[in-house]
Structures are given as C-alpha cells and as structure tokens.
Motif scaffolding. Structure first.
Motif, PDB file in Angstrom:
ATOM      1  N   SER A 165       0.834  -1.202   0.000  1.00 45.10           N
ATOM      2  CA  SER A 165       0.000   0.000   0.000  1.00 45.10           C
ATOM      3  C   SER A 165       0.869   1.253   0.000  1.00 45.10           C
ATOM      4  O   SER A 165       2.020   1.225   0.450  1.00 45.10           O
ATOM      5  CB  SER A 165      -0.922   0.027   1.222  1.00 45.10           C
ATOM      6  OG  SER A 165      -0.158   0.148   2.415  1.00 45.10           O
ATOM      7  N   VAL A 179      -3.517   3.853  -2.114  1.00 46.57           N
ATOM      8  CA  VAL A 179      -3.407   2.952  -3.254  1.00 46.57           C
ATOM      9  C   VAL A 179      -2.906   1.608  -2.734  1.00 46.57           C
ATOM     10  O   VAL A 179      -1.866   1.550  -2.069  1.00 46.57           O
ATOM     11  CB  VAL A 179      -2.429   3.501  -4.315  1.00 46.57           C
ATOM     12  CG1 VAL A 179      -2.260   2.478  -5.444  1.00 46.57           C
ATOM     13  CG2 VAL A 179      -2.928   4.822  -4.869  1.00 46.57           C
ATOM     14  N   ASP A 212      -6.035  -2.102  -5.771  1.00 47.53           N
ATOM     15  CA  ASP A 212      -6.273  -1.029  -6.754  1.00 47.53           C
ATOM     16  C   ASP A 212      -5.442  -1.253  -8.009  1.00 47.53           C
ATOM     17  O   ASP A 212      -5.911  -1.056  -9.133  1.00 47.53           O
ATOM     18  CB  ASP A 212      -5.918   0.331  -6.142  1.00 47.53           C
ATOM     19  CG  ASP A 212      -6.844   0.729  -5.010  1.00 47.53           C
ATOM     20  OD1 ASP A 212      -8.071   0.577  -5.184  1.00 47.53           O
ATOM     21  OD2 ASP A 212      -6.344   1.165  -3.968  1.00 47.53           O
ATOM     22  N   LYS A 244      -7.558  -1.945 -11.372  1.00 43.75           N
ATOM     23  CA  LYS A 244      -7.680  -0.733 -12.204  1.00 43.75           C
ATOM     24  C   LYS A 244      -6.566  -0.579 -13.242  1.00 43.75           C
ATOM     25  O   LYS A 244      -6.756   0.041 -14.281  1.00 43.75           O
ATOM     26  CB  LYS A 244      -7.714   0.509 -11.299  1.00 43.75           C
ATOM     27  CG  LYS A 244      -8.909   0.516 -10.359  1.00 43.75           C
ATOM     28  CD  LYS A 244      -8.814   1.629  -9.321  1.00 43.75           C
ATOM     29  CE  LYS A 244      -9.947   1.546  -8.299  1.00 43.75           C
ATOM     30  NZ  LYS A 244      -9.812   2.557  -7.228  1.00 43.75           N
ATOM     31  N   ILE A 246      -6.577   6.496  -9.355  1.00 44.79           N
ATOM     32  CA  ILE A 246      -6.913   5.113  -8.953  1.00 44.79           C
ATOM     33  C   ILE A 246      -6.997   4.930  -7.436  1.00 44.79           C
ATOM     34  O   ILE A 246      -7.346   3.857  -6.964  1.00 44.79           O
ATOM     35  CB  ILE A 246      -5.891   4.104  -9.517  1.00 44.79           C
ATOM     36  CG1 ILE A 246      -4.515   4.288  -8.844  1.00 44.79           C
ATOM     37  CG2 ILE A 246      -5.778   4.211 -11.023  1.00 44.79           C
ATOM     38  CD1 ILE A 246      -3.586   3.113  -9.043  1.00 44.79           C
ATOM     39  N   SER A 287      -8.105   4.875  -3.508  1.00 41.07           N
ATOM     40  CA  SER A 287      -9.364   4.709  -2.772  1.00 41.07           C
ATOM     41  C   SER A 287      -9.478   5.852  -1.781  1.00 41.07           C
ATOM     42  O   SER A 287      -8.512   6.185  -1.086  1.00 41.07           O
ATOM     43  CB  SER A 287      -9.374   3.372  -2.036  1.00 41.07           C
ATOM     44  OG  SER A 287      -9.261   2.304  -2.944  1.00 41.07           O
TER      45      SER A 287
END
Length: 638
Positions: free
Chosen positions: A200, A213, A217, A221, A236, A238
């Motif tokens: 992350s 991210v 993701d 994406k 992209i 969240s």
C-alpha cells in the motif's frame, strides 16, 4: 414476503443482534438466506477450508466447533439454537481455523455477508453488539435460560476472558509507510511497492492522508487496462482513507475494516484524516496479531517439548500482561488469563517429566499453593506446590514416594528454567516433606488445625490456598473435606490465624506516612507485599474459612463473596476488594519496570497523585483489622 422467509424473520427477531433490526430489514435478510440441512456428523466447513461468503445461525439441532490439538479433535464450543458462528469471513480473509460439524441432525441458516454488511455498517446497535460479543463471547439471547443463543467466533478462544483480551490487544504495524502526492505516477509507485514488498501507499498532502493505493487497486484498475500506468495516483486511489488512533486494538481494527469493507487502515496522530500519517495497518498485521492471543499461547504450550520453548511463551505472557495493563484492561481479567496460561505451563512441565519418567505408579494430584494457588501470579514470582499421592500398600510406599519426589524435582527444575524461581522456604513438591500420601496429608492438616503453634507446629497459611494443576480431583476434594470439617467451632485455629493476619507491621505510621524499610538494600522503600497485600490476603483467607466458603481461593473474589455472606460488614469487604486490586496493580507495574517481583516500591519515583492513591488503598485495612479483633477472641498467640 414468502412464508418461509416470514418464518425465518420471526425466528431471527428473537435473538440479538437481529432484534435491533426492523421488520423490513429482517425481511430483506430472510429473503436471501439459504437453508442448510445437515445430517448427524456432517461438516459445514473444516479447518483450512476457504471461508464461505456467509455466516451461520443455528435454527435447530447442535453444531460442534472443534480444533485439532495434539493430534486429537477438541470441541471448543457447542452451538445451540440461536447461536451465530462462522464469522471469520467478516474479520479476515485467511481460511477457517475450526471445523463446524453437526452433533445431531441440524438446520442452519446461511446469511450472505454481502447482504448483512450494510446493516452492520449503518446500525450502531448491531455493530456494538458484534464488537462486544466478538470481544467477550457472552450469551446474547433475551432469555438466557430458554434461548441459548450466543455469538461464536471461529478463532481459537478457550475462555471468555481470553477472547475479551482480543478487544484490548494492541497491534504491531508499519510505522514507516510508503507515501506519495496526488502527482505521483502509478508506474513509479507500483515499482516502489514491488521493491519494498509493501502492498500500500498513502497519498498525502503535507503529510495529511487524502487516499490510499493498494495492490488491489493496482490489479483491478491497472492490470485490467482501465487506466494506463502513466496516470497519476489520484485517478486510482481509494478515498476517503479510514483513519485510526495509534493504540487501536486488534478487534477494533477488525471491526473497522469490516464496517468499511477495506483492507487497510491509516494511523494518524489523532485518529482523524486531518492530522499527519503515523503508519498503516494491513489485514496481514491482524493475522500476525492473532498469533499472540491467549488461546494460541495455550496451543503452543501444549505442543512444547522443552523448558526453553515454555520460557519463550512465558516471556510473551509477560509482554501481554504489560500491554494489557497499559490498555487499562481490568486487573481481574488479566489475572484470569495469566493464571490460565501459567497453569497450562505448569501442567505441561509435569507432562514432560512424566514422559521422561514413565507412567505414575499411583493416582496423584499436583496442587499449586500460595499466589499460584490463588491465581494471583501476574509476575514471575517463586513456585509453591505440594504433591498428594493415593494411599498404597506399605511395601510399595517407598518406591511410590521416590517416583513422585523425582517427578517433583524434575518438574520444579523445568519451571526454574522457565523463569519461576524455587521457593526459598522449600514449599515445593520436590521436597520430601511436601510430597506424601493422602493419609499423611490428612494427618498434617489435622495437626496444623487442631494444635496450631504447638511443638514447632507452626502452620504456613499458604497451605490453605491451593488449586489442582494436574491429576486426580478427588485427592484435592479429600483435603478440602478435612479442612472444612476441622474449622467448625475451632476457636484455637482461628485465634492462631487471626493473630497471624494481624502480625504484619502497619503500612502507615501514626502520622499517616508510609512505613518504609529502615535499613538494608531496600532502605526507604515500601514493602507493598508484606505490609499491604499479605494482610489483605491473610484476612480474606481467615474469613473465607470462618464462613465456610468452599472452592474460593482468589483474594478479590473472596472479599466479593464475603460481602454477600456477611452483609452487615459488606462495605468493609468491598473496600478491601478494591484496595487489593489497586495494590496489586502498583506491585505489578513495579515488577514489570524492574523485572523483579515488585515487592518493594520506590516512593520517590511515584507522582504525588499515585502516592495519594496508594495511601488511600491502605485505609480500609484499619477497619478490617478492627473487624478481625471483634470477630475472634485473639488471646492464645498474641
């Protein structure tokens, strides 16, 4: 709503947390429920199975939840009608840790998590119920006699207190997370995540989180072609990111991930998204934390093959005690969990000795006495024990005793290696004096109680605080029967114990200052064990025997029970119960800080508030002393 769904909704509303939902909400849930019929001994899921997309409610029959321990199936819970189980999909993505098997022909309702999750997120009563019950595993039905519903986590918990500990258990997590700005390029961020093996990256502005991210993701994406790798991460990420305080507990983190359907939490200075980032908690961190819960420690103890392995677990227990106190978990809960783990270590040490020596030649009972027997050993203090073996023929007595003395020596040596010091007074099962037959022990207790103080017959009162660790319960019961038979109308014995309880020096001087050590290595320090804790322990024991309260060894519980048995003086007992907890916490903190028994408190290191708190905890002892004097005729040994 069809008839079957209506029937299911009517059933669910009788049990928490469903009783917090409206009829419309229950109808929606019931309409999506799958009814599962299980034949006797049929498994719903097994250990290491991939988690299902539903959790379960027992509609009829009984479901056993079991684990494999020491190559044997061990049933941890029986789920009756109304019980909720199989909650692992809510809290972690790893496989089931238990097997759910029908004990008899049963029906369960499978509730899809995707259907139920919105009600959990939007209804605080449902969320609070789940949080509380996941932490404490207590009965939840409206009528506990007729509706035996309770929430069963499929994590490995052995007692209510152990599972409650998870609510307070702190987490280790990444305190140096990857960060980027909204202008960061996805390709660069992905490369950095791959190089560091961190799944992350927090997207920040002036160190304040805007979004996150994750590898999810990236795969959903970028890998799917929705976005090229050349876009900026804000496309992209969240958002909003879910934020928590630094000392968030394991269960709180699990519930937040569940409520918000996320796999990462961002730790910030004040727990909001307006202050700087301090770390990131991932689902993996939660799984790692599970390994430190008490149930797991007990599993590891049962598998241990050496003193060194047991020692490592005991070190982790000390860390658990320390973090639990820092989290302000009630000391009674910490003591319950600690004593259970301590007893598991003691039991395993005995088992390892038996594996070396061969099967015992007679039935026996290993009893812990003193603080271990009272389940009050929060620190690594010394070991106290006795061993009782059944009566055998005269010609076998010597060989049988030799076996048990050897067993005692091996076990106490193992425990010494684990970190439990040998008793300086020799009150251990390895001592020939305290390893003997049931008849000899009955004679010993008769002698102590019928002629206390005569001909060097000084009784050590810790022999009246005992708890079975290993062996035959009937042998312990036989000793208890002798003790409580001998206390009846035994003025001489109570004179002796009463005076013994009052013999300790007062904790405070006439001018209400602390009575400190005047010389020696602990000069000017306060002996909290001898001057404060032991008088309470001795007094609780004295009154427990006087009021014929069987099977209660713990000092705090004794005082609580005495407040019921002797209501006229209930206030004194309750004040003493509270004082005992406060004093025990002072001692435990001192011991953890100095890695010793915590017996001597350095008053100079206490704040003014703590000194007053300590002093106030000593005040109920004066009333208790007066109660002892008025209750017993203290003439014989004064």
């Amino acid at each position: 709503m069809n008839t079957i769904a209506a029937h299911i909704a009517d059933f669910l509303k009788e049990y928490s947390p469903f009783d917090h939902l409206t009829i419309q909400e229950l109808s929606e849930i019931a309409a999506n429920i799958r009814v599962v019929n299980l034949q006797k001994h049929k498994s719903l899921f097994q250990i290491n199975d991939i988690v299902h997309d539903s959790f379960y409610v027992v509609a009829s029959g009984v479901i056993d939840l079991s684990i494999i321990a020491d190559a044997e199936e061990t049933i941890l819970n029986k789920c009756h009608v109304g019980a909720i189980f199989g909650l692992r999909p809510f809290f972690a993505k790893n496989n089931y840790r238990m097997t759910a098997k029908a004990r008899e022909e049963s029906i369960v309702y499978a509730i899809p998590i995707a259907v139920f999750r919105p009600f959990l997120a939007n209804n605080t009563e449902v969320l609070n119920f789940l949080l509380e019950n996941f932490a404490t595993n207590t009965p939840n039905s409206k009528d506990s006699e007729s509706l035996r519903g309770n929430l069963i986590s499929d994590s490995v918990f052995y007692t209510d207190q152990q599972s409650e500990m998870q609510f307070f258990q702190t987490l280790s997590y990444n305190t140096n997370p990857l960060t980027t700005t909204v202008y960061g390029i996805v390709k660069d961020v992905a490369q950095l995540m791959a190089e560091t093996r961190i799944n992350s990256t927090i997207v920040c502005e002036n160190d304040v989180p805007l979004g996150i991210v994750t590898d999810t993701d990236m795969s959903s994406k970028i890998a799917t072609g929705r976005y090229p790798v050349t876009v900026t991460v804000d496309k992209i990420m969240s958002k909003p990111v879910i934020t928590v305080l630094e000392n968030v507990s394991l269960a709180e983190a699990q519930l937040l991930m569940l409520k918000n359907n996320v796999t990462h939490l961002c730790v910030t200075l004040d727990g909001t998204d307006t202050t700087i980032v301090k770390g990131v908690i991932s689902e993996h961190d939660l799984i790692i934390a599970q390994a430190s819960n008490p149930g797991v420690l007990i599993k590891e103890i049962k598998r241990s093959q050496s003193a060194n392995e047991l020692k490592q677990i005991r070190v982790r227990l000390t860390n658990l005690v320390q973090t639990s106190i820092q989290k302000n978990i009630p000391l009674t809960h910490i003591a319950n969990i600690t004593s259970e783990i301590n007893f598991a270590i003691l039991k395993r040490a005995i088992e390892l000795s038996i594996l070396d020596l061969g099967s015992p030649p007679a039935r026996f009972a290993w009893l812990s006495i003193g603080s271990q027997g009272r389940k009050e050993q929060l620190l690594l203090t010394d070991q106290d024990s006795i061993l009782i073996f059944e009566d055998v023929a005269d010609e076998k007595y010597r060989d049988v005793k030799d076996y048990f003395v050897t067993l005692g020596k091996r076990t106490t040596l193992t425990l010494e290696k684990v970190g439990y010091e040998l008793c300086p007074n020799g009150h251990m099962a390895s001592n020939m004096i305290w390893c003997k037959s049931l008849t000899d022990w009955i004679k010993q207790y008769d002698s102590w109680m019928k002629a206390p103080g005569e001909k060097n017959n000084n009784v050590s009162s810790i022999f009246f605080d005992y708890e079975l660790v290993f062996g035959d319960q009937k042998l312990e019961d036989a000793i208890s029967n002798v003790v409580f038979k001998n206390v009846k109308n035994n003025t001489l014995f109570f004179d002796y114990l009463g005076n013994d309880a009052l013999r300790k020096h007062s904790p405070l001087t006439f001018f209400k200052n602390f009575n400190v050590e005047e010389e020696g290595p602990y000069k000017n320090m306060f002996d909290i064990k001898t001057r404060a804790i032991m008088p309470l322990v001795d007094s609780a024991r004295l009154f427990t025997l006087y009021f014929d309260l069987k099977g209660i060894n713990n000092t705090y519980v004794r005082f609580k029970q005495l407040s019921i048995s002797d209501p006229k003086h209930s206030e004194i007992y309750l004040n003493c119960a509270e004082a005992y907890l406060i004093l025990s916490k002072f001692r435990t903190l001192e011991g953890l800080k100095n890695e010793n028994s915590g017996q001597y408190i350095n008053l100079e290191e206490l704040s003014k508030i703590d000194k007053e708190k300590l002093k106030n905890a000593l005040l109920p002892m004066k009333e208790l002393e007066e109660l002892i004097k008025s209750k017993f005729q203290l003439t014989q040994f004064s």
